[in-house]
Design a protein around this motif. Structure first.
Motif, PDB file in Angstrom:
ATOM      1  N   ASP A  43       0.830  -1.212   0.000  1.00 44.71           N
ATOM      2  CA  ASP A  43       0.000   0.000   0.000  1.00 44.71           C
ATOM      3  C   ASP A  43       0.862   1.259   0.000  1.00 44.71           C
ATOM      4  O   ASP A  43       0.508   2.264  -0.636  1.00 44.71           O
ATOM      5  CB  ASP A  43      -0.939   0.001   1.204  1.00 44.71           C
ATOM      6  N   ILE A  44       1.981   1.216   0.712  1.00 44.22           N
ATOM      7  CA  ILE A  44       2.886   2.371   0.702  1.00 44.22           C
ATOM      8  C   ILE A  44       3.428   2.589  -0.705  1.00 44.22           C
ATOM      9  O   ILE A  44       3.497   3.715  -1.198  1.00 44.22           O
ATOM     10  CB  ILE A  44       4.038   2.160   1.707  1.00 44.22           C
ATOM     11  N   PHE A  45       3.820   1.507  -1.378  1.00 41.09           N
ATOM     12  CA  PHE A  45       4.279   1.598  -2.764  1.00 41.09           C
ATOM     13  C   PHE A  45       3.197   2.231  -3.628  1.00 41.09           C
ATOM     14  O   PHE A  45       3.476   3.129  -4.436  1.00 41.09           O
ATOM     15  CB  PHE A  45       4.616   0.205  -3.290  1.00 41.09           C
ATOM     16  N   ALA A  46       1.962   1.738  -3.485  1.00 39.26           N
ATOM     17  CA  ALA A  46       0.875   2.202  -4.346  1.00 39.26           C
ATOM     18  C   ALA A  46       0.511   3.656  -4.074  1.00 39.26           C
ATOM     19  O   ALA A  46       0.198   4.409  -5.005  1.00 39.26           O
ATOM     20  CB  ALA A  46      -0.351   1.309  -4.150  1.00 39.26           C
ATOM     21  N   ARG A  47       0.559   4.045  -2.805  1.00 33.34           N
ATOM     22  CA  ARG A  47       0.128   5.408  -2.433  1.00 33.34           C
ATOM     23  C   ARG A  47       1.208   6.453  -2.698  1.00 33.34           C
ATOM     24  O   ARG A  47       0.929   7.525  -3.240  1.00 33.34           O
ATOM     25  CB  ARG A  47      -0.253   5.437  -0.955  1.00 33.34           C
ATOM     26  N   ALA A  48       2.463   6.121  -2.320  1.00 34.15           N
ATOM     27  CA  ALA A  48       3.502   7.151  -2.347  1.00 34.15           C
ATOM     28  C   ALA A  48       4.664   6.843  -3.290  1.00 34.15           C
ATOM     29  O   ALA A  48       5.526   7.703  -3.502  1.00 34.15           O
ATOM     30  CB  ALA A  48       4.034   7.372  -0.929  1.00 34.15           C
ATOM     31  N   GLY A  49       4.708   5.616  -3.838  1.00 32.45           N
ATOM     32  CA  GLY A  49       5.778   5.276  -4.767  1.00 32.45           C
ATOM     33  C   GLY A  49       6.973   4.626  -4.081  1.00 32.45           C
ATOM     34  O   GLY A  49       7.138   4.701  -2.859  1.00 32.45           O
ATOM     35  N   GLU A  50       7.805   4.009  -4.910  1.00 30.24           N
ATOM     36  CA  GLU A  50       8.945   3.278  -4.367  1.00 30.24           C
ATOM     37  C   GLU A  50       9.973   4.196  -3.719  1.00 30.24           C
ATOM     38  O   GLU A  50      10.566   3.855  -2.698  1.00 30.24           O
ATOM     39  CB  GLU A  50       9.626   2.444  -5.461  1.00 30.24           C
ATOM     40  N   ALA A  51      10.178   5.388  -4.281  1.00 35.43           N
ATOM     41  CA  ALA A  51      11.185   6.296  -3.721  1.00 35.43           C
ATOM     42  C   ALA A  51      10.845   6.664  -2.282  1.00 35.43           C
ATOM     43  O   ALA A  51      11.730   6.728  -1.409  1.00 35.43           O
ATOM     44  CB  ALA A  51      11.303   7.547  -4.583  1.00 35.43           C
ATOM     45  N   GLY A  76      15.043  -5.487   4.117  1.00 34.36           N
ATOM     46  CA  GLY A  76      14.259  -5.783   2.938  1.00 34.36           C
ATOM     47  C   GLY A  76      15.170  -6.194   1.794  1.00 34.36           C
ATOM     48  O   GLY A  76      16.374  -5.897   1.793  1.00 34.36           O
ATOM     49  N   GLY A  77      14.603  -6.873   0.802  1.00 32.23           N
ATOM     50  CA  GLY A  77      15.407  -7.409  -0.290  1.00 32.23           C
ATOM     51  C   GLY A  77      16.158  -6.354  -1.073  1.00 32.23           C
ATOM     52  O   GLY A  77      17.228  -6.619  -1.618  1.00 32.23           O
ATOM     53  N   GLY A  78      15.632  -5.131  -1.138  1.00 30.17           N
ATOM     54  CA  GLY A  78      16.283  -4.076  -1.918  1.00 30.17           C
ATOM     55  C   GLY A  78      16.993  -3.037  -1.092  1.00 30.17           C
ATOM     56  O   GLY A  78      17.458  -2.021  -1.633  1.00 30.17           O
ATOM     57  N   ALA A  79      17.137  -3.286   0.203  1.00 26.77           N
ATOM     58  CA  ALA A  79      17.702  -2.269   1.091  1.00 26.77           C
ATOM     59  C   ALA A  79      19.151  -1.933   0.762  1.00 26.77           C
ATOM     60  O   ALA A  79      19.608  -0.809   1.034  1.00 26.77           O
ATOM     61  CB  ALA A  79      17.603  -2.732   2.547  1.00 26.77           C
ATOM     62  N   LEU A  80      19.873  -2.874   0.179  1.00 24.18           N
ATOM     63  CA  LEU A  80      21.292  -2.628  -0.090  1.00 24.18           C
ATOM     64  C   LEU A  80      21.502  -1.641  -1.233  1.00 24.18           C
ATOM     65  O   LEU A  80      22.642  -1.269  -1.522  1.00 24.18           O
ATOM     66  CB  LEU A  80      22.000  -3.943  -0.401  1.00 24.18           C
ATOM     67  N   SER A 103      12.882 -21.294  -5.824  1.00 26.05           N
ATOM     68  CA  SER A 103      12.329 -21.466  -4.480  1.00 26.05           C
ATOM     69  C   SER A 103      11.772 -20.153  -3.952  1.00 26.05           C
ATOM     70  O   SER A 103      10.726 -20.122  -3.282  1.00 26.05           O
ATOM     71  CB  SER A 103      13.404 -21.994  -3.524  1.00 26.05           C
ATOM     72  N   ALA A 104      12.455 -19.048  -4.247  1.00 24.09           N
ATOM     73  CA  ALA A 104      11.977 -17.744  -3.792  1.00 24.09           C
ATOM     74  C   ALA A 104      10.618 -17.414  -4.410  1.00 24.09           C
ATOM     75  O   ALA A 104       9.696 -16.962  -3.714  1.00 24.09           O
ATOM     76  CB  ALA A 104      12.994 -16.663  -4.141  1.00 24.09           C
ATOM     77  N   TRP A 105      10.481 -17.657  -5.712  1.00 18.75           N
ATOM     78  CA  TRP A 105       9.213 -17.378  -6.389  1.00 18.75           C
ATOM     79  C   TRP A 105       8.091 -18.243  -5.813  1.00 18.75           C
ATOM     80  O   TRP A 105       6.978 -17.756  -5.569  1.00 18.75           O
ATOM     81  CB  TRP A 105       9.360 -17.609  -7.882  1.00 18.75           C
ATOM     82  N   HIS A 106       8.383 -19.507  -5.571  1.00 20.23           N
ATOM     83  CA  HIS A 106       7.371 -20.393  -5.010  1.00 20.23           C
ATOM     84  C   HIS A 106       6.943 -19.911  -3.632  1.00 20.23           C
ATOM     85  O   HIS A 106       5.750 -19.890  -3.302  1.00 20.23           O
ATOM     86  CB  HIS A 106       7.905 -21.822  -4.917  1.00 20.23           C
ATOM     87  N   ARG A 107       7.910 -19.496  -2.832  1.00 20.54           N
ATOM     88  CA  ARG A 107       7.566 -19.047  -1.469  1.00 20.54           C
ATOM     89  C   ARG A 107       6.703 -17.789  -1.486  1.00 20.54           C
ATOM     90  O   ARG A 107       5.703 -17.713  -0.765  1.00 20.54           O
ATOM     91  CB  ARG A 107       8.850 -18.783  -0.678  1.00 20.54           C
ATOM     92  N   VAL A 108       7.098 -16.803  -2.281  1.00 17.86           N
ATOM     93  CA  VAL A 108       6.362 -15.534  -2.214  1.00 17.86           C
ATOM     94  C   VAL A 108       4.985 -15.637  -2.859  1.00 17.86           C
ATOM     95  O   VAL A 108       4.068 -14.910  -2.476  1.00 17.86           O
ATOM     96  CB  VAL A 108       7.162 -14.378  -2.856  1.00 17.86           C
ATOM     97  N   LEU A 119       6.888  -6.138  -5.563  1.00 13.19           N
ATOM     98  CA  LEU A 119       7.788  -6.435  -6.667  1.00 13.19           C
ATOM     99  C   LEU A 119       7.761  -7.910  -7.059  1.00 13.19           C
ATOM    100  O   LEU A 119       8.645  -8.386  -7.762  1.00 13.19           O
ATOM    101  CB  LEU A 119       9.225  -6.020  -6.304  1.00 13.19           C
ATOM    102  N   ALA A 120       6.722  -8.623  -6.599  1.00 15.67           N
ATOM    103  CA  ALA A 120       6.637 -10.055  -6.884  1.00 15.67           C
ATOM    104  C   ALA A 120       5.378 -10.397  -7.665  1.00 15.67           C
ATOM    105  O   ALA A 120       4.769 -11.435  -7.447  1.00 15.67           O
ATOM    106  CB  ALA A 120       6.679 -10.848  -5.585  1.00 15.67           C
ATOM    107  N   SER A 121       5.009  -9.540  -8.597  1.00  9.69           N
ATOM    108  CA  SER A 121       3.797  -9.803  -9.367  1.00  9.69           C
ATOM    109  C   SER A 121       4.096 -10.383 -10.746  1.00  9.69           C
ATOM    110  O   SER A 121       3.263 -11.071 -11.326  1.00  9.69           O
ATOM    111  CB  SER A 121       2.982  -8.510  -9.530  1.00  9.69           C
TER     112      SER A 121
END
Length: 510
Positions: A43-51, A76-80, A103-108, A119-121
């Motif tokens: 929801d944060i992504f959708a409302r305010a964007g990734e930045a 988070g996965g992109g924190a680096l 395995s990551a795709w199956h899990r998420v 980011l997993a759509s």
């Protein structure tokens, strides 16, 4: 400042699980953001964007790292992607929870809360993002733990007890069906720090060859006993195994003691086999001192000896209790021995593809600790999925079918193992139809002084006959080969025509 565990990794790796498993003081950045914002990450992504989310992520992460009550922080996965976060975690122990992309795709996509991951759509974008982030995790990780050990992370991290704080040190956790163990890789770990794993108790019995013991035996003191053999593949026999067993018995070695296999691949295979069979099994710590052993043979639990008829025909699976890798030991090797190990580096990089192949193809030094660790990680990932060679582990035999045949027909005396593997790689690439890649690999091998032709005096038919005795062969069918579609995409269980095999081998001995 108290040193924390910083958990990094891709979506679905289990960082949150690991943070909880570490007990009180574990914090998950995404969860903290959601609690504070009162809405989901999606929801944060959708409302305010990734930045906007990345700014919140950076602020929250830095706060948690500064909080003395927090023991572990799951990023988070992109924190680096944040330079500030990368700089801040340098003062802490960075633990990469490593998961493969499937395995990551199956899990998420099968989790209880798939909607939380914006980011997993799209599966293609997911794979691209995984490839984009992978090398970043690798570069920053101090410890690498497979995702299927996230729940046991507290027990896994006890392997760091007593480990010296040295630059460039990495610990890889090896997981297999029959046993887990740590792999510690770092310059000076043995030669300068004299490190021995705190969890490995019992009297030390050093099995070594005369060269390795002369250079490094004192670094494993105190030793209860030592057994030394002559260097070279000719010592990897049942007769020499009997010498080792007998000496262990004469010294009164028991199952509560531990064998330290100090040396190259011959010592590791022989000492591991003797440890697996003496009194039906004693622990072994692999202490590899050659490049071949440090990038390949010290890991995975394969032990054994040769017969005159074929290589590695008698052996056992016996996972080590630990592996201690000190690249400084390689400085005592003859240049030709390091060159021989380079063939295994090239083989492993071809199997891995990606960043490892790019570094090796660009001329990276094979003794670089990062290259050694990259090769070790590649092998450990494969062994974790197939400990006993029933499937994917056969990929590690790329180049070995013809390579072993060359060793066999020459009585294990003409080539170093890595030299034979290099020749076998060239044959495998020709059989794979990868002519341009074969020339590139031939240039890499030649630049290190490795042979790209087998030399005079060899006959075709004995080599072809020896390939048919390869251990991968089952029943009455032909021996299966490992072939390569492209770097990073090796395939096992492939049958080649007799004519193609004869042509590939004939090219080597022409």
């Amino acid at each position: 400042m108290t040193r924390k565990f910083v958990l990094i990794g891709f979506m679905g790796a289990g960082k949150s699980t690991a943070a909880r498993a570490l007990g009180p003081g574990g914090a998950d950045v995404d969860h903290v953001i959601e609690e504070r914002a009162g809405e989901s990450v999606r929801d944060i992504f959708a409302r305010a964007g990734e930045a906007h989310f990345r700014a919140l992520e950076e602020q929250t992460t830095l706060e948690l790292l500064a909080d003395p009550s927090v023991r572990a922080v799951a990023l988070g996965g992109g924190a680096l992607g944040s330079p500030a976060i990368r700089a801040a975690i340098a003062a802490h122990t960075v633990v990469w929870i490593d998961i493969d992309v499937d395995s990551a795709w199956h899990r998420v996509t099968h989790s209880h809360h798939p909607h939380r991951r914006p980011l997993a759509s799209d599966p293609e974008r997911f794979r691209a993002l995984y490839a984009e982030r992978h090398d970043g995790y690798w570069e920053l990780a101090d410890v690498i733990v497979p995702a299927n050990r996230a729940r046991e992370i507290a027990q896994v991290l006890t392997c760091l007890d007593g480990l010296p704080d040295r630059p460039g040190l990495r610990t890889l956790w090896a997981a297999s069906a029959s046993g887990d163990y740590p792999v510690h890789i770092g310059p000076g770990l043995l030669c300068e720090a004299g490190f021995w794993p705190a969890a490995v108790t019992g009297r030390r019995v050093i099995v070594s060859d005369y060269n390795a013991f002369r250079h490094h035996g004192a670094h494993l003191s105190p030793a209860f006993a030592d057994v030394r053999i002559m260097p070279g593949e000719q010592s990897k026999t049942i007769a020499h195994a009997e010498i080792v067993w007998t000496e262990m018995a004469r010294h009164g070695v028991t199952r509560s003691d531990v064998v330290a296999a100090l040396g190259g691949g011959v010592v590791g295979d022989l000492a591991g086999f003797c440890a697996a069979t003496y009194q039906r099994g004693v622990p072994v710590v692999q202490v590899p001192t050659t490049l071949v052993a440090q990038v390949d043979s010290a890991y995975g639990g394969k032990t054994g000896v040769d017969l005159p008829e074929a290589k590695n025909y008698v052996g056992a699976y016996h996972q080590p209790a630990a592996v201690i890798v000190d690249p400084l030991t390689l400085t005592t090797l003859p240049e030709a021995e390091v060159a021989a190990g380079y063939a295994e580096v090239v083989k492993t990089a071809l199997i891995a593809g990606g960043g490892l192949w790019e570094r090796v193809a660009a001329g990276a030094e094979p003794t670089d600790p990062a290259v050694i660790a990259g090769c070790a990680l590649t092998k450990l990932r494969i062994v974790a999925s197939d400990e006993r060679d029933g499937g994917p582990r056969q990929l590690l035999n790329l180049g070995h079918t013809v390579g072993h045949a060359l060793e066999t027909v020459t009585g294990y005396a003409r080539y170093r193992h890595g030299e034979a593997v290099g020749l076998g790689l060239l044959a495998a690439l020709r059989l794979s139809g990868q002519d341009a890649l074969r020339e590139q690999v031939a240039d890499l091998l030649a630049a290190r002084g490795l042979p790209t032709h087998a030399g005079p005096g060899l006959e075709l038919e004995p080599i072809i006959f020896a390939t048919a005795k390869d251990k991968k062969r089952t029943g009455e069918g032909p021996v299966p080969f490992v072939l390569l579609r492209t770097p990073g995409e090796a395939i096992y269980g492939q049958h080649v025509t007799p004519a193609a095999l004869r042509a590939a081998v004939k090219e080597l001995i022409a």
